[in-house]
Design an enzyme around this catalytic site. Sequence first.
Site, PDB file in Angstrom:
ATOM      1  CG  HIS A  93      -1.406   0.790   1.453  1.00  0.00           C
ATOM      2  ND1 HIS A  93      -3.218   1.342   1.381  1.00  0.00           N
ATOM      3  CD2 HIS A  93      -1.879   2.090   1.958  1.00  0.00           C
ATOM      4  CE1 HIS A  93      -3.715   2.608   0.895  1.00  0.00           C
ATOM      5  NE2 HIS A  93      -2.879   2.382   1.747  1.00  0.00           N
ATOM      6  CG  ASP A 143     -12.369   3.586   5.572  1.00  0.00           C
ATOM      7  OD1 ASP A 143     -11.062   4.570   5.969  1.00  0.00           O
ATOM      8  OD2 ASP A 143     -11.163   5.131   3.928  1.00  0.00           O
ATOM      9  NE  ARG A 168      -9.439  10.814   9.022  1.00  0.00           N
ATOM     10  CZ  ARG A 168      -8.888   9.782   8.713  1.00  0.00           C
ATOM     11  NH1 ARG A 168      -9.483   8.368   7.956  1.00  0.00           N
ATOM     12  NH2 ARG A 168      -7.052  10.528   8.241  1.00  0.00           N
ATOM     13  CB  SER A 213      -8.577   5.467   7.349  1.00  0.00           C
ATOM     14  OG  SER A 213      -8.020   5.390   6.186  1.00  0.00           O
ATOM     15  CE  LYS A 262      -8.365   2.205   3.567  1.00  0.00           C
ATOM     16  NZ  LYS A 262      -8.533   3.713   3.190  1.00  0.00           N
TER      17      LYS A 262
HETATM   18  N1  URA Z   1      -4.579   6.775   3.288  1.00  0.00           N
HETATM   19  C1  URA Z   1      -5.913   6.178   3.526  1.00  0.00           C
HETATM   20  O1  URA Z   1      -6.440   5.366   2.878  1.00  0.00           O
HETATM   21  N2  URA Z   1      -7.082   6.888   4.603  1.00  0.00           N
HETATM   22  C2  URA Z   1      -6.216   8.139   5.406  1.00  0.00           C
HETATM   23  O2  URA Z   1      -6.819   8.311   6.183  1.00  0.00           O
HETATM   24  C3  URA Z   1      -5.251   8.803   4.531  1.00  0.00           C
HETATM   25  C4  URA Z   1      -4.782   8.151   3.601  1.00  0.00           C
END
Ligand code: URA
Length: 435
Positions: free
Chosen positions: A82, A161, A168, A183, A187
Amino acid sequence: MQMTELIAKKRDGGVLTAEEIAFMIEGYVNGAIPDYQMSAMCMAILFRGMDDDEILQLTMSMMHSGETLDLSPIRGVKADKHSTGGVGDKTSLVLCPMVAACGVKIAKMSGRGLGHTGGTIDKLESFPGFVTGLSEERFFENVNRVGIAIAGQTAEVCPADKKLYALRDVTGTVPSIPLIVSSIMSKKLAAGADVIVLDVKCGSGAFMKTPAQARELAEGLTRVGKLAGKRCAAVITDMDEPLGYAVGNALEVREAIDVLAGRTEAGELLNLCLTLGACMLTGSGLAADECEARERLAATIADGSALKKLADMVEAQYGDSRAVYDPSLLPAAPVTLEVPSAQSGYVSHIEAEDVGLVSMHLGGGRATKESAIDLSVGVVLRKKVGDRVEAGESLAVIHASDEKKAAEAAELLRGCYTLSPAPVEKAPFIKNIVR
Ligand code: URA
């Protein structure tokens, strides 16, 4: 239990229990807790922080808000990667085929681009016919047969999320380490891999502007990954200028293919892929140490197996794999325009976020989730930080759908560059590895 009590507890620096966190996330997803209360909670978390256990509980509650992928039908060790988001970030297109060619299974869910950052799914759709919406059965079958599949995220993963991130975004609560960690990791954990490697970007084009912030995020991500039973590492890398040279969907695919085909000099993109890939191979137990892992990864370029792995993946996802060996089959913009420098000097900075916005202005990025994008347009930088430039020499080339857009983009792009009269020493690209 009342949300008002939980908000007050966090506001006063208290530690939320697992039950309280689960109550808050379930209530927010099912609509019992309204946005205004959740925004107050996010702000309290931003100011007061969370301890490791709270972050883990928040991550797990968010992960359990939707479907989780059980990758057990896939044989072998599964690894995922990621990136916290950057400009010109085509890393997955190079890294994933290299790692898969070494025998690690890649079952990857990726996103689309939004704003100035691109998304792997959009880039892959540059291959004519490429399908990113695979059924779970087909996704597993492809990974077992080819060793790699990259598909779009399904709507059912981590609904908490999706809702929280949107909140947010409009309440000034994005830059909170506990909220970013939960967050991202909710995932990643929902996606089910055994090994997770994170590319934490640091610099003007990233969420984390300073090395200290990036280190804090990297440590938070890896700690939660380990607490959740995963093998996890994070690499902190520079995002003070775009990664590599191309910014724009098909243009980035071309650059990725050039790297996989061994047609480019060993630059930062390849270095990053070798570093992340080494974490994936050692974490998977397929290499004894970093040195062996880097050698095996480099060999996949020399022997053509990484490029073939990309072609096999494209074919297995119904795309035209001939484009892997003949990039002229990828979408190409009708107009190209060089951007000459107004002065001589050394490039001291390239504002990554603004280069991303130039690509978006050309039609290569989305202003909203619903916008259509032009896969062919974007920018290819000819000069990077540290390079010498003579007045009149080209800084970059614009790929546009028409001449007016190209001229506007050229003007904007010139503004992304800062030149210095004295030679510029480049900061190290790989800033740290957190294991
Ligand atoms: N990427 C994400 O998936 N979530 C965040 O809060 C910031 C960057």
